[in-house]
Design an enzyme around this catalytic site. Sequence first.
Site, PDB file in Angstrom:
ATOM      1  N   ASN A 168       0.743  -1.238   0.040  1.00  0.00           N
ATOM      2  CA  ASN A 168       0.028  -0.015   0.096  1.00  0.00           C
ATOM      3  C   ASN A 168       0.884   1.217  -0.202  1.00  0.00           C
ATOM      4  OD1 ASN A 168      -2.430   1.625   0.913  1.00  0.00           O
ATOM      5  ND2 ASN A 168      -0.973   2.280   2.497  1.00  0.00           N
ATOM      6  N   GLU A 169       0.604   2.210  -0.733  1.00  0.00           N
ATOM      7  CA  GLU A 169       1.429   3.514  -0.827  1.00  0.00           C
ATOM      8  C   GLU A 169       2.797   3.300  -0.735  1.00  0.00           C
ATOM      9  OE1 GLU A 169      -0.422   6.550   1.476  1.00  0.00           O
ATOM     10  OE2 GLU A 169      -2.223   6.561   0.268  1.00  0.00           O
ATOM     11  N   TYR A 197      -6.989  12.150  -2.398  1.00  0.00           N
ATOM     12  CA  TYR A 197      -8.051  12.810  -1.412  1.00  0.00           C
ATOM     13  C   TYR A 197      -8.312  14.161  -1.955  1.00  0.00           C
ATOM     14  CZ  TYR A 197      -7.474   8.748   1.506  1.00  0.00           C
ATOM     15  OH  TYR A 197      -7.396   7.491   2.021  1.00  0.00           O
ATOM     16  N   GLU A 229      -8.449   4.166  -2.774  1.00  0.00           N
ATOM     17  CA  GLU A 229      -8.510   5.435  -1.484  1.00  0.00           C
ATOM     18  C   GLU A 229      -8.906   6.696  -2.198  1.00  0.00           C
ATOM     19  OE1 GLU A 229      -5.728   5.756   1.499  1.00  0.00           O
ATOM     20  OE2 GLU A 229      -5.027   3.623   1.402  1.00  0.00           O
ATOM     21  N   GLN A 239     -13.103   6.245   4.672  1.00  0.00           N
ATOM     22  CA  GLN A 239     -13.287   4.909   5.198  1.00  0.00           C
ATOM     23  C   GLN A 239     -14.618   4.801   5.328  1.00  0.00           C
ATOM     24  OE1 GLN A 239     -10.102   3.381   7.330  1.00  0.00           O
ATOM     25  NE2 GLN A 239      -8.530   4.491   6.308  1.00  0.00           N
TER      26      GLN A 239
HETATM   27  O1  AHR Z   1      -6.911   6.345   4.653  1.00  0.00           O
HETATM   28  C1  AHR Z   1      -6.017   6.791   5.707  1.00  0.00           C
HETATM   29  C2  AHR Z   1      -4.655   6.704   5.064  1.00  0.00           C
HETATM   30  O2  AHR Z   1      -4.427   7.390   3.789  1.00  0.00           O
HETATM   31  C3  AHR Z   1      -4.118   5.251   4.638  1.00  0.00           C
HETATM   32  O3  AHR Z   1      -3.706   4.624   5.558  1.00  0.00           O
HETATM   33  C4  AHR Z   1      -3.135   5.392   3.378  1.00  0.00           C
HETATM   34  O4  AHR Z   1      -3.180   4.715   2.706  1.00  0.00           O
HETATM   35  C5  AHR Z   1      -3.365   6.812   3.227  1.00  0.00           C
HETATM   36  O5  AHR Z   1      -2.350   7.640   3.104  1.00  0.00           O
END
Ligand code: AHR
Length: 557
Positions: free
Chosen positions: A219-220, A292, A355, A405
């Site tokens: 992840n990331e 985001y 995400e 989330q």
């Molecule tokens: O969703 C919160 C965080 O944001 C996650 O853990 C990460 O993958 C992202 O940076």
Amino acid sequence: MRAVSPLGLRVTRRGFLRAAAVAGVGAALPPRSSRAADARIDVLASEPIGPVTADFYGHFVEHLGGVVYDGLWVGENSRVPNTRGIRQAVIDHMRRLPAGPIRWPGGCFADSYDWRDGVGPAGQRPRRTNFWANDMASLPDGAGKYDPNTFGTNEFMRFCRLAGGAPYLAANLRSLPPRDFYQWVEYCNSPAGSTTAAQLREQGGERDPFRVRYWGVGNESWGCGGNFSPEDYAVEYRRFTAWVPRFGVNLAFIGSGPNGGDLAWTRRFLAKLTERGEGALGSLWGWALHNYSWNTSRGATTDWTAGKGDALQFTTDEWYELLNEADRMEGLITGHWAVMGEVDRRHRVKLVVDEWGTWYRAGTAVDPSHLFGQQSTMRDALVAALTLDTFHRHADKVAMANIAQLVNCLQSLFLAHEDRFLATPTFHVFELYGAHVGGQSVRTMVSAPRIGYQRVNAAGSLWGLGGSASIKDRTLTLTVVNPHVSDARDTEIAIRGAAPAGVRATTIAAGQLAAHNTFEQPRAVEPRETSAGPIAGGTFVHRFPPASVTRLTITLT
Ligand code: AHR
């Protein structure tokens, strides 16, 4: 290009437009409608894009703050209504939604997680320092900080079954070797009684294999997942996916893709992955994109902390700026898709937006232990709606998406603390938009005056109306966002290539931009049926209220 429409019509786009012009559609509108409308939507029923699946309506559950403990898991002996430890209200609400895949256990947490900590007898599981404990330094001690591992693989699978969604597991690539990854696959998928791992699973009450298909490989990995370069991550990715037992499951591996618009991460990863041939693409089912919507500073800063705004207190300029942030999704999809096509010319690999959502500064969580907990207003409803519309419009490129989330964290569908629970406006958008699932997304053209607003050193602008359409059997679902803070939008709607017979409207709108649901007033924001039609000459005019999300359900003859 020749296409078969969802209605079974065989047309070409050029052919249709020519026919439309000959028939006068698109040029002269029926007098009553043209007088009333200041915007237009043309749904091209004969131009399919791709199927809208429940996978676009996926979720994300991370061991972070109050997501798992308090949000989802209340414990089997809790006074909070539950099914075998899982909060009943979450289960009941999830069942109203499309059965989207559920990603777990992170996020950044995944690259610190040893799946073995969360299996076997609950009383014997280790307590571990959570990945997010440093961020929680000023917050009270609790399960979010020191994870008791009560909620592990079996409990997560239980939740997936109860909620109706497929599991999507994220493997630890930063701090465990590939062996732990494929042994987790073995734990989940090996046939009953076949392996020691299967016996361990059975001792935990789960005899039958889970048959998990979706596996995230890290992840990331550009950040919390190891600070890799794309080339180094590609080498790790090849190592992790070189051998994994199948057990008859068509495993779908998902690579840790870019942070927002980082096209270089996509380009360099794919170049390295395929340095010995394009065959390596066969190990990559999906390419994960994270984005985001967070910066409401309107150009003042790009600082991750300083740029964030408040979830509840915002100006109209900040409203438009955040919607523009979310609207970046369009360019991110097309941008990364184009770069992927440089190597993957047949576009076998699809995008997985695992995400997405809004991220505000701290201060509106329903409990101090909920790290990154935030309230969700009408603004979030519009972000959810315009993002889902974007996925529909790119149904040929996007295979899966997971909002961040599920509960008590970022753009949550639910907020919960102890015995209190509410569904946010974002939940209502998911439910409203769920009507698209199972349909064929079709091209939709929207024209409306752009909206101007003030940025720090320049004028900003946003489209005046947006949406998407899909057709399932003889029903067309058209979802529309009106972002204008004060103006309703009278819109002429035409269905090209099909004849509308009836229309129903359901709208989420509230008098206040910051309207939201609270434990005291959990139904302040929710969808309402509104009037629609009549249809005249194959078109109709609909008034979209300001700051609203609307679903039109149109019956076709
Ligand atoms: O969703 C919160 C965080 O944001 C996650 O853990 C990460 O993958 C992202 O940076």
